[in-house]
Write a protein that holds these residues in place. Structure first.
Motif, PDB file in Angstrom:
ATOM      1  N   ILE A  95       9.370  -2.281  -8.388  1.00 54.45           N
ATOM      2  CA  ILE A  95       8.130  -2.838  -8.119  1.00 54.45           C
ATOM      3  C   ILE A  95       7.828  -1.623  -7.096  1.00 54.45           C
ATOM      4  CG2 ILE A  95       9.205  -4.531  -6.398  1.00 54.45           C
ATOM      5  CD1 ILE A  95       5.882  -4.924  -8.294  1.00 54.45           C
ATOM      6  N   SER A  96       8.512  -1.270  -5.991  1.00 51.15           N
ATOM      7  CA  SER A  96       8.032  -0.179  -4.795  1.00 51.15           C
ATOM      8  C   SER A  96       7.770   0.981  -5.528  1.00 51.15           C
ATOM      9  CB  SER A  96       9.187  -0.247  -3.895  1.00 51.15           C
ATOM     10  OG  SER A  96      10.011  -1.491  -3.394  1.00 51.15           O
ATOM     11  N   LEU A  97       8.626   1.556  -6.640  1.00 53.09           N
ATOM     12  CA  LEU A  97       8.129   2.858  -7.112  1.00 53.09           C
ATOM     13  C   LEU A  97       6.863   2.574  -7.950  1.00 53.09           C
ATOM     14  CD1 LEU A  97       9.373   5.561  -7.959  1.00 53.09           C
ATOM     15  CD2 LEU A  97      10.275   4.548 -10.034  1.00 53.09           C
ATOM     16  N   SER A  98       6.809   1.476  -8.739  1.00 55.50           N
ATOM     17  CA  SER A  98       5.414   1.403  -9.227  1.00 55.50           C
ATOM     18  C   SER A  98       4.127   1.570  -8.521  1.00 55.50           C
ATOM     19  CB  SER A  98       5.436   0.157 -10.212  1.00 55.50           C
ATOM     20  OG  SER A  98       5.622  -1.024  -9.470  1.00 55.50           O
ATOM     21  N   ILE A  99       4.259   0.561  -7.521  1.00 56.76           N
ATOM     22  CA  ILE A  99       3.170   0.606  -6.553  1.00 56.76           C
ATOM     23  C   ILE A  99       2.905   2.035  -5.810  1.00 56.76           C
ATOM     24  CG2 ILE A  99       2.350  -0.103  -4.268  1.00 56.76           C
ATOM     25  CD1 ILE A  99       3.638  -3.034  -5.012  1.00 56.76           C
ATOM     26  N   LEU A 100       3.992   2.714  -5.305  1.00 53.90           N
ATOM     27  CA  LEU A 100       3.738   4.068  -4.865  1.00 53.90           C
ATOM     28  C   LEU A 100       3.212   4.894  -5.695  1.00 53.90           C
ATOM     29  CD1 LEU A 100       4.541   5.835  -2.366  1.00 53.90           C
ATOM     30  CD2 LEU A 100       6.628   6.459  -3.388  1.00 53.90           C
ATOM     31  N   GLN A 311       3.800  -5.244 -13.006  1.00 56.91           N
ATOM     32  CA  GLN A 311       3.053  -5.928 -12.021  1.00 56.91           C
ATOM     33  C   GLN A 311       2.593  -5.147 -11.017  1.00 56.91           C
ATOM     34  OE1 GLN A 311       6.031  -8.749 -10.624  1.00 56.91           O
ATOM     35  NE2 GLN A 311       5.794 -10.366 -12.536  1.00 56.91           N
ATOM     36  N   GLY A 312       3.507  -4.069 -10.607  1.00 59.52           N
ATOM     37  CA  GLY A 312       2.923  -3.006  -9.551  1.00 59.52           C
ATOM     38  C   GLY A 312       1.633  -2.359  -9.905  1.00 59.52           C
ATOM     39  N   VAL A 313       1.995  -1.743 -11.074  1.00 65.26           N
ATOM     40  CA  VAL A 313       0.918  -0.843 -11.523  1.00 65.26           C
ATOM     41  C   VAL A 313      -0.497  -1.782 -11.821  1.00 65.26           C
ATOM     42  CG1 VAL A 313       0.077   0.593 -13.168  1.00 65.26           C
ATOM     43  CG2 VAL A 313       2.453   0.776 -12.492  1.00 65.26           C
ATOM     44  N   ALA A 314      -0.347  -2.911 -12.447  1.00 66.81           N
ATOM     45  CA  ALA A 314      -1.374  -3.778 -12.815  1.00 66.81           C
ATOM     46  C   ALA A 314      -2.017  -4.191 -11.545  1.00 66.81           C
ATOM     47  CB  ALA A 314      -0.824  -5.005 -13.656  1.00 66.81           C
ATOM     48  N   THR A 315      -1.377  -4.377 -10.560  1.00 70.82           N
ATOM     49  CA  THR A 315      -2.197  -4.847  -9.373  1.00 70.82           C
ATOM     50  C   THR A 315      -2.923  -3.713  -8.557  1.00 70.82           C
ATOM     51  OG1 THR A 315      -0.008  -6.369  -8.682  1.00 70.82           O
ATOM     52  CG2 THR A 315      -1.646  -5.673  -6.769  1.00 70.82           C
ATOM     53  N   VAL A 316      -2.331  -2.588  -8.621  1.00 68.67           N
ATOM     54  CA  VAL A 316      -3.260  -1.456  -8.182  1.00 68.67           C
ATOM     55  C   VAL A 316      -4.487  -1.239  -9.012  1.00 68.67           C
ATOM     56  CG1 VAL A 316      -3.198   1.009  -7.495  1.00 68.67           C
ATOM     57  CG2 VAL A 316      -1.135  -0.516  -7.066  1.00 68.67           C
ATOM     58  N   ILE A 324     -11.283  -3.735  -4.506  1.00 69.90           N
ATOM     59  CA  ILE A 324     -10.595  -4.448  -3.626  1.00 69.90           C
ATOM     60  C   ILE A 324      -9.713  -3.686  -2.980  1.00 69.90           C
ATOM     61  CG2 ILE A 324      -9.332  -6.425  -3.174  1.00 69.90           C
ATOM     62  CD1 ILE A 324     -10.763  -7.876  -5.587  1.00 69.90           C
ATOM     63  N   GLU A 325      -9.508  -3.681  -1.600  1.00 61.50           N
ATOM     64  CA  GLU A 325      -8.413  -2.838  -0.639  1.00 61.50           C
ATOM     65  C   GLU A 325      -7.496  -3.767  -0.435  1.00 61.50           C
ATOM     66  OE1 GLU A 325      -6.443   0.118   0.546  1.00 61.50           O
ATOM     67  OE2 GLU A 325      -8.488   0.421  -0.079  1.00 61.50           O
ATOM     68  N   LEU A 326      -6.303  -3.709  -0.730  1.00 60.14           N
ATOM     69  CA  LEU A 326      -4.980  -4.573  -0.639  1.00 60.14           C
ATOM     70  C   LEU A 326      -4.468  -4.322   0.836  1.00 60.14           C
ATOM     71  CD1 LEU A 326      -3.291  -5.163  -4.106  1.00 60.14           C
ATOM     72  CD2 LEU A 326      -5.084  -6.584  -2.888  1.00 60.14           C
ATOM     73  N   GLY A 327      -4.341  -2.867   1.131  1.00 60.29           N
ATOM     74  CA  GLY A 327      -3.694  -2.579   2.459  1.00 60.29           C
ATOM     75  C   GLY A 327      -2.156  -2.818   2.488  1.00 60.29           C
ATOM     76  N   ILE A 328      -1.603  -2.210   3.366  1.00 59.30           N
ATOM     77  CA  ILE A 328      -0.120  -2.136   3.404  1.00 59.30           C
ATOM     78  C   ILE A 328       0.487  -3.669   3.203  1.00 59.30           C
ATOM     79  CG2 ILE A 328       0.059  -2.175   5.625  1.00 59.30           C
ATOM     80  CD1 ILE A 328       2.510  -0.294   3.651  1.00 59.30           C
ATOM     81  N   ASN A 329      -0.072  -4.443   3.812  1.00 58.73           N
ATOM     82  CA  ASN A 329       0.345  -6.075   3.994  1.00 58.73           C
ATOM     83  C   ASN A 329       0.241  -6.752   2.545  1.00 58.73           C
ATOM     84  OD1 ASN A 329       1.028  -5.931   6.661  1.00 58.73           O
ATOM     85  ND2 ASN A 329      -0.992  -6.765   7.205  1.00 58.73           N
ATOM     86  N   GLY A 330      -0.688  -6.377   1.917  1.00 56.22           N
ATOM     87  CA  GLY A 330      -0.827  -6.936   0.357  1.00 56.22           C
ATOM     88  C   GLY A 330       0.044  -6.115  -0.519  1.00 56.22           C
ATOM     89  N   TYR A 331       0.245  -4.856  -0.329  1.00 56.33           N
ATOM     90  CA  TYR A 331       1.480  -4.273  -1.317  1.00 56.33           C
ATOM     91  C   TYR A 331       2.654  -4.970  -0.883  1.00 56.33           C
ATOM     92  CZ  TYR A 331      -2.238  -1.192  -2.754  1.00 56.33           C
ATOM     93  OH  TYR A 331      -3.374  -0.516  -3.564  1.00 56.33           O
ATOM     94  N   LEU A 332       2.918  -4.960   0.364  1.00 57.77           N
ATOM     95  CA  LEU A 332       4.418  -5.630   0.668  1.00 57.77           C
ATOM     96  C   LEU A 332       4.404  -7.118   0.398  1.00 57.77           C
ATOM     97  CD1 LEU A 332       4.792  -4.243   4.455  1.00 57.77           C
ATOM     98  CD2 LEU A 332       5.996  -3.671   2.418  1.00 57.77           C
ATOM     99  N   THR A 333       3.528  -7.802   0.332  1.00 57.85           N
ATOM    100  CA  THR A 333       3.361  -9.396  -0.527  1.00 57.85           C
ATOM    101  C   THR A 333       3.658  -9.143  -1.831  1.00 57.85           C
ATOM    102  OG1 THR A 333       1.810  -9.867   1.569  1.00 57.85           O
ATOM    103  CG2 THR A 333       2.070 -11.246  -0.662  1.00 57.85           C
ATOM    104  N   VAL A 334       3.154  -7.897  -2.367  1.00 56.31           N
ATOM    105  CA  VAL A 334       3.274  -7.981  -3.878  1.00 56.31           C
ATOM    106  C   VAL A 334       4.799  -7.825  -4.212  1.00 56.31           C
ATOM    107  CG1 VAL A 334       2.992  -6.573  -6.134  1.00 56.31           C
ATOM    108  CG2 VAL A 334       1.058  -6.956  -4.438  1.00 56.31           C
ATOM    109  N   ILE A 335       5.278  -6.919  -3.423  1.00 54.11           N
ATOM    110  CA  ILE A 335       7.096  -6.569  -3.592  1.00 54.11           C
ATOM    111  C   ILE A 335       7.618  -7.837  -3.320  1.00 54.11           C
ATOM    112  CG2 ILE A 335       8.892  -5.210  -2.596  1.00 54.11           C
ATOM    113  CD1 ILE A 335       6.877  -3.035  -1.843  1.00 54.11           C
TER     114      ILE A 335
END
Length: 433
Positions: A95-100, A311-316, A324-335
């Protein structure tokens, strides 16, 4: 020609034929009624049913043999904890790789909502976590076996096998009988795999005749990023784990795991692929049955690497589409949500969409955005399942190596466990004829 090559050739042939039908014969009634929804549907459905037919008896007999082969409840617990921890680590990495990758690739930024395929999405409900834990214990084991509830089957079978060990010598005859039944089931797997190329061909032809390559075009950014991350995770991240933690050759592993990957790709079901994955890690790679019989079914139920990547790619993607800007906290929440949801929704039907809906709700994204990606989800599901099965095999090997239950001679032998042509038994009188 070995079985893996045959299956690969027939899979590509099915993909090509299905795509041609979708492009040039999608409105020809005879082709659709008698070929796509007739021959391909029947052969593919029979093949899937054959694989599903093997799962419950094979897991049951193999797991009893494995627990009794370990003979030590402490070691069984150690294997379970190691496997569980590794599955969580690989899911978190996925999930971390996909979001990055998705964050920097930016799929969806130029997406035109008018291009989106019309599709409705109703949010599936996830059961509460307390109910998931309660459902681990079957109130009726017979119903659990009949419904193919893997977590309940694993729980009951391990408890049954431990009690067989506890009664000592009186359980020896039952253990011996189960070992013979396990040998029979492995032979049934060999017989089913003999017809696998034709089943895979039918499944691929039907899928691509219905879906078509053209469906991907409006979603090419999202589709391409998911595929790229899935491939990188399977051939990169997981191979690094195998090399660092298992001290094993990734190249040898990738050559031997191809059959299981192809089965997973064509069936889109980790559970249906369990017989093939078990045979691959035991016969082709040298993992002892005592470890493989526990880790493989467990991984097929809770390992969500491919789903986590989606999930990671779909979220972004959805965040970019709706601005919608998720920010670092949003992405950490997704992980964190993806890792926890992979445990909390294990064994629940439609797990991928349930997990995605939970993640979207948590970070404030519109859940109806899931409808945008559902059109290409069937094709991506095939690749996700192949990645999940690859993760199952990697974790099985790492755990087996740490428990000294891996034969390096078998793993290093490129010809170990290769399927021979199935010979049906015949009598001497038939020879004379």
């Amino acid at each position: 020609m070995n079985m893996t090559t045959k299956i690969l050739i027939w899979m590509v042939a099915g993909l090509v034929l299905g795509s041609l039908i979708n492009n040039f014969a999608h409105d020809i009634e005879f082709v659709q009624n008698y070929l796509v929804n007739g021959l391909f549907h029947v052969v593919g459905a029979i093949f899937i049913n054959l694989l599903k037919m093997l799962v419950v008896p094979l897991v049951t007999f193999s797991l009893i043999c494995g627990v009794c082969g370990i003979g030590d409840v402490n070691k069984l617990g150690r294997v379970g904890i190691k496997a569980f921890a590794l599955f969580l680590i690989s899911t978190a990495l996925a999930i971390s790789l996909s979001i990055l990758v998705a964050y920097y690739a930016g799929p969806g930024k130029d997406f035109n909502l008018a291009q989106a395929p019309s599709s409705e999405f109703s949010t599936p409900e996830a059961p509460p976590l307390t109910q998931v834990f309660i459902n681990l214990v079957p109130s009726n084991p017979v119903a659990a076996f009949a419904e193919g509830n893997m977590l309940q089957i694993i729980f009951f079978t391990i408890l049954f096998a431990i009690c067989l060990l506890m009664i000592g010598e009186r359980g020896r005859n039952i253990i011996d009988g189960v070992e013979r039944l396990n040998d029979v089931m492995m032979q049934v797997v060999n017989v089913v795999m003999a017809i696998a190329p034709y089943g895979v061909f039918a499944l691929m032809a039907k899928t691509f005749a219905a879906q078509g390559i053209g469906l991907i075009m409006p979603m090419i950014g999202y589709f391409g990023v998911v595929v790229a991350v899935l491939i990188f995770h399977a051939t990169g991240t997981l191979m690094v784990l195998l090399k660092l933690l298992g001290k094993l050759s990734p190249l040898k592993f990738l050559k031997k795991v191809r059959t299981a990957q192809i089965f997973a790709f064509s069936t889109s079901s980790s559970n249906a692929t369990i017989p093939v994955t078990l045979r691959t890690v035991e016969k082709r790679m040298g993992v002892d049955n005592s470890t493989a019989s526990f880790v493989v079914p467990f991984g097929a139920t809770i390992n969500m690497d491919g789903t986590a990547i989606m999930q990671g790619v779909a979220t972004v993607f959805i965040a970019n589409v709706y601005g919608i800007e998720l920010g670092i906290n949003g992405y950490l929440t997704v992980i964190g949500m993806a890792v926890l949801a992979s445990i909390g929704t294990a064994g629940v039907p439609g797990v991928g969409l349930i997990m995605l809906a939970m993640v979207f709700n948590q970070v404030g994204l519109p859940v109806e955005g899931i409808a945008l990606i559902m059109g290409v989800d069937r094709l991506l599901d095939m690749m996700r399942t192949a990645v999940n099965v690859t993760g199952d095999a990697v974790v099985t090997l790492i755990v087996a190596r740490s428990e000294n239950s891996l034969s390096l001679d078998v793993f290093d032998d490129p010809y170990a466990g290769i399927l021979e042509p199935v010979q049906l038994p015949h009598s001497a009188s038939q020879d004379k004829l």
